[in-house]
Design a protein around this motif. Structure first.
Motif, PDB file in Angstrom:
ATOM      1  N   ASP A 125       0.868  -1.171   0.000  1.00  0.00           N
ATOM      2  CA  ASP A 125       0.000   0.000   0.000  1.00  0.00           C
ATOM      3  C   ASP A 125       0.904   1.220   0.000  1.00  0.00           C
ATOM      4  N   THR A 126       0.445   2.325  -0.582  1.00  0.00           N
ATOM      5  CA  THR A 126       1.292   3.508  -0.671  1.00  0.00           C
ATOM      6  C   THR A 126       1.677   4.060   0.693  1.00  0.00           C
ATOM      7  N   GLU A 127       0.851   3.858   1.700  1.00  0.00           N
ATOM      8  CA  GLU A 127       1.186   4.321   3.052  1.00  0.00           C
ATOM      9  C   GLU A 127       2.129   3.345   3.733  1.00  0.00           C
ATOM     10  N   ILE A 128       1.852   2.050   3.644  1.00  0.00           N
ATOM     11  CA  ILE A 128       2.687   1.057   4.318  1.00  0.00           C
ATOM     12  C   ILE A 128       4.090   1.029   3.734  1.00  0.00           C
ATOM     13  N   LEU A 129       4.219   1.210   2.427  1.00  0.00           N
ATOM     14  CA  LEU A 129       5.528   1.175   1.791  1.00  0.00           C
ATOM     15  C   LEU A 129       6.267   2.512   1.872  1.00  0.00           C
ATOM     16  N   GLY A 130       5.695   3.489   2.570  1.00  0.00           N
ATOM     17  CA  GLY A 130       6.388   4.747   2.776  1.00  0.00           C
ATOM     18  C   GLY A 130       6.314   5.717   1.617  1.00  0.00           C
ATOM     19  N   ILE A 131       5.529   5.399   0.587  1.00  0.00           N
ATOM     20  CA  ILE A 131       5.455   6.277  -0.582  1.00  0.00           C
ATOM     21  C   ILE A 131       4.767   7.593  -0.224  1.00  0.00           C
ATOM     22  N   ASN A 132       3.680   7.507   0.526  1.00  0.00           N
ATOM     23  CA  ASN A 132       3.009   8.728   0.976  1.00  0.00           C
ATOM     24  C   ASN A 132       3.917   9.561   1.877  1.00  0.00           C
ATOM     25  N   SER A 133       4.687   8.874   2.708  1.00  0.00           N
ATOM     26  CA  SER A 133       5.600   9.598   3.609  1.00  0.00           C
ATOM     27  C   SER A 133       6.666  10.338   2.823  1.00  0.00           C
ATOM     28  N   GLY A 134       7.174   9.717   1.751  1.00  0.00           N
ATOM     29  CA  GLY A 134       8.163  10.385   0.910  1.00  0.00           C
ATOM     30  C   GLY A 134       7.587  11.608   0.232  1.00  0.00           C
ATOM     31  N   ALA A 135       6.384  11.474  -0.301  1.00  0.00           N
ATOM     32  CA  ALA A 135       5.738  12.622  -0.936  1.00  0.00           C
ATOM     33  C   ALA A 135       5.496  13.737   0.079  1.00  0.00           C
ATOM     34  N   ALA A 136       5.031  13.368   1.271  1.00  0.00           N
ATOM     35  CA  ALA A 136       4.768  14.367   2.305  1.00  0.00           C
ATOM     36  C   ALA A 136       6.050  15.070   2.741  1.00  0.00           C
ATOM     37  N   LEU A 137       7.145  14.319   2.889  1.00  0.00           N
ATOM     38  CA  LEU A 137       8.411  14.927   3.309  1.00  0.00           C
ATOM     39  C   LEU A 137       8.892  15.947   2.296  1.00  0.00           C
ATOM     40  N   PHE A 138       8.811  15.620   1.023  1.00  0.00           N
ATOM     41  CA  PHE A 138       9.278  16.549  -0.003  1.00  0.00           C
ATOM     42  C   PHE A 138       8.384  17.798  -0.054  1.00  0.00           C
ATOM     43  N   ILE A 139       7.085  17.609   0.143  1.00  0.00           N
ATOM     44  CA  ILE A 139       6.177  18.756   0.123  1.00  0.00           C
ATOM     45  C   ILE A 139       6.440  19.667   1.321  1.00  0.00           C
ATOM     46  N   VAL A 140       6.606  19.074   2.508  1.00  0.00           N
ATOM     47  CA  VAL A 140       6.893  19.870   3.710  1.00  0.00           C
ATOM     48  C   VAL A 140       8.203  20.624   3.544  1.00  0.00           C
ATOM     49  N   SER A 141       9.202  19.970   2.975  1.00  0.00           N
ATOM     50  CA  SER A 141      10.496  20.625   2.773  1.00  0.00           C
ATOM     51  C   SER A 141      10.374  21.781   1.792  1.00  0.00           C
ATOM     52  N   ALA A 142       9.561  21.606   0.748  1.00  0.00           N
ATOM     53  CA  ALA A 142       9.360  22.685  -0.229  1.00  0.00           C
ATOM     54  C   ALA A 142       8.697  23.891   0.424  1.00  0.00           C
ATOM     55  N   ILE A 143       7.754  23.645   1.323  1.00  0.00           N
ATOM     56  CA  ILE A 143       7.080  24.749   2.008  1.00  0.00           C
ATOM     57  C   ILE A 143       8.011  25.413   3.020  1.00  0.00           C
ATOM     58  N   ALA A 144       8.784  24.593   3.748  1.00  0.00           N
ATOM     59  CA  ALA A 144       9.618  25.138   4.822  1.00  0.00           C
ATOM     60  C   ALA A 144      10.833  25.880   4.289  1.00  0.00           C
ATOM     61  N   PHE A 145      11.501  25.316   3.282  1.00  0.00           N
ATOM     62  CA  PHE A 145      12.782  25.869   2.854  1.00  0.00           C
ATOM     63  C   PHE A 145      12.695  26.721   1.589  1.00  0.00           C
ATOM     64  N   LEU A 146      11.670  26.483   0.782  1.00  0.00           N
ATOM     65  CA  LEU A 146      11.530  27.247  -0.457  1.00  0.00           C
ATOM     66  C   LEU A 146      10.381  28.241  -0.410  1.00  0.00           C
ATOM     67  N   GLY A 147       9.579  28.166   0.647  1.00  0.00           N
ATOM     68  CA  GLY A 147       8.492  29.114   0.800  1.00  0.00           C
ATOM     69  C   GLY A 147       7.322  28.882  -0.136  1.00  0.00           C
ATOM     70  N   LEU A 148       7.194  27.684  -0.684  1.00  0.00           N
ATOM     71  CA  LEU A 148       6.092  27.381  -1.602  1.00  0.00           C
ATOM     72  C   LEU A 148       4.820  27.120  -0.799  1.00  0.00           C
ATOM     73  N   THR A 149       3.728  27.704  -1.213  1.00  0.00           N
ATOM     74  CA  THR A 149       2.461  27.521  -0.500  1.00  0.00           C
ATOM     75  C   THR A 149       1.333  27.057  -1.401  1.00  0.00           C
ATOM     76  N   GLY A 150       1.410  27.288  -2.695  1.00  0.00           N
ATOM     77  CA  GLY A 150       0.347  26.875  -3.599  1.00  0.00           C
ATOM     78  C   GLY A 150       0.516  25.447  -4.047  1.00  0.00           C
ATOM     79  N   ILE A 151      -0.582  24.727  -4.156  1.00  0.00           N
ATOM     80  CA  ILE A 151      -0.514  23.323  -4.524  1.00  0.00           C
ATOM     81  C   ILE A 151       0.089  23.136  -5.904  1.00  0.00           C
ATOM     82  N   TRP A 152      -0.118  24.097  -6.806  1.00  0.00           N
ATOM     83  CA  TRP A 152       0.421  23.948  -8.149  1.00  0.00           C
ATOM     84  C   TRP A 152       1.953  23.995  -8.150  1.00  0.00           C
TER      85      TRP A 152
END
Length: 350
Positions: A106-133
């Motif tokens: 499953d995408t959650e059990i295999l950590g795929i969702n976690s990887g996507a979430a980590l990259f998104i959080v990092s983009a918001i925290a370090f690059l200041g991105l806020t829009g989903i696009w």
């Protein structure tokens, strides 16, 4: 002297009977009806219930009066997002289980969702991105990175990655990425404020623009599922046997990898990390489809959004007037299913 010969008894093992095409079609139509009913319930039920007449008026002839605003502005975007995210998670989980020949994937059990979430959080925290696009691309990159890392870790020390090894690698990689993600949130209050509701896997509070943004990517992922659906039954038999039968294993795996990346990345960007939907649905529908992965994909297209939407409705009413995010409800439902599947498998038999 009479010699008596005995005939060995015939095998009493029952022959496997698979559903007929007619019963599969009938079951799929019932699933579509159930999805339609769940959509109506999603528009009507919540912390404040709305009459069906008001729902109909809001959908067909919206006027900003009374409870029509609740339906049109809040629940229609929420329902559309549940449809798209449920579709994406169901198809992604089915593909992973088929191509990876891992019934516990499953995408959650295999950590795929976690990887996507980590990259998104990092983009918001370090690059200041806020829009989903802008940060949705980081979701795709994170999903792809996590998937590759999990299978790399699962193959460490062995020529092939068995299902249980991949499962354990996914849990470990997902835990590490979740930990890093929480550290990023604590380090950046802005990222934490932006992500605290998204991080629980919630469907509320998302304007219709969010669904419109992720819809093209999910559509492309679904089209890739259609392209590879014919070859899934062959590749599920194993690489050597699939090649001997004329199957293009490499093409199927690459297209499936691209589809899972698009589906999981878009779903996580839109609603946050929601787990267990892709795990439960293929097992739930196999009774009606048999082992044919084409039918399992077709059923997952309808059943997975129904499951996610039902979880969202349950989260609205279980602790009224507050709400539980859909991701928490699916975790409560999916964890016992995972335990049952692990006990049923009885360990690594691959």
């Amino acid at each position: 002297m009479t010699v008596q010969t005995t005939t060995p008894p015939a095998s009493t093992a029952p022959a496997t009977r698979y559903p007929t095409a007619r019963s599969r079609i009938f079951g799929l139509l019932l699933a579509v009806v159930l999805l339609a009913v769940t959509c109506v319930a999603s528009l009507a039920i919540g912390t404040q219930n709305v009459s069906l007449a008001t729902v109909w008026q809001a959908v067909t002839d919206y006027r900003d009066v009374g409870d029509q605003w609740i339906v049109y502005e809040l629940r229609i975007p929420r329902t559309v997002l549940a449809l798209l995210v449920g579709l994406a998670l169901g198809l992604a989980g089915t593909l992973i289980q088929s191509v990876g020949r891992n019934p516990l994937a499953d995408t959650e059990i295999l950590g795929i969702n976690s990887g996507a979430a980590l990259f998104i959080v990092s983009a918001i925290a370090f690059l200041g991105l806020t829009g989903i696009w802008t940060y949705i691309w980081f979701g795709f990159a994170g999903a792809l990175f996590a998937m590759a890392l999990v299978y790399l870790v699962g193959m460490t020390g062995r020529a092939t990655a068995t299902p249980v090894r991949v499962l354990l690698a996914g849990v470990a990689v997902g835990a590490v990425m979740d930990g890093i993600g929480f550290a990023v949130r604590l380090h950046s209050p802005r990222a934490f404020d932006n992500m605290r509701f998204w991080d629980a896997g919630a469907l509320d509070g998302r304007p219709l623009d969010v669904a419109a943004t992720i819809a093209p990517f999910i559509l492309v992922g679904a089209l890739l599922c259609i392209v590879v659906s014919r070859s899934l039954n062959v590749t599920a038999l194993g690489d050597d046997l699939a090649k001997s039968m004329g199957g293009n294993v490499a093409r199927t795996q690459v297209l499936s990898l691209a589809a899972v990346t698009l589906l999981a990345g878009a779903a996580t960007a839109g609603a946050g990390p929601i787990g267990f939907v892709g795990l439960m649905v293929p097992h739930a529908v196999r009774r009606f489809t048999g082992p044919d992965w084409r039918w399992i994909l077709a059923y997952a297209t309808v059943v997975a959004p129904t499951l996610l939407m039902a979880a969202d409705i349950l989260g609205r009413v279980v602790i009224r007037p507050a709400e539980l995010p859909a991701g928490i409800v699916t975790a409560f439902l999916g964890a016992p299913v995972l335990i049952w599947l692990i006990r049923k498998r009885g360990g690594d038999r691959s």
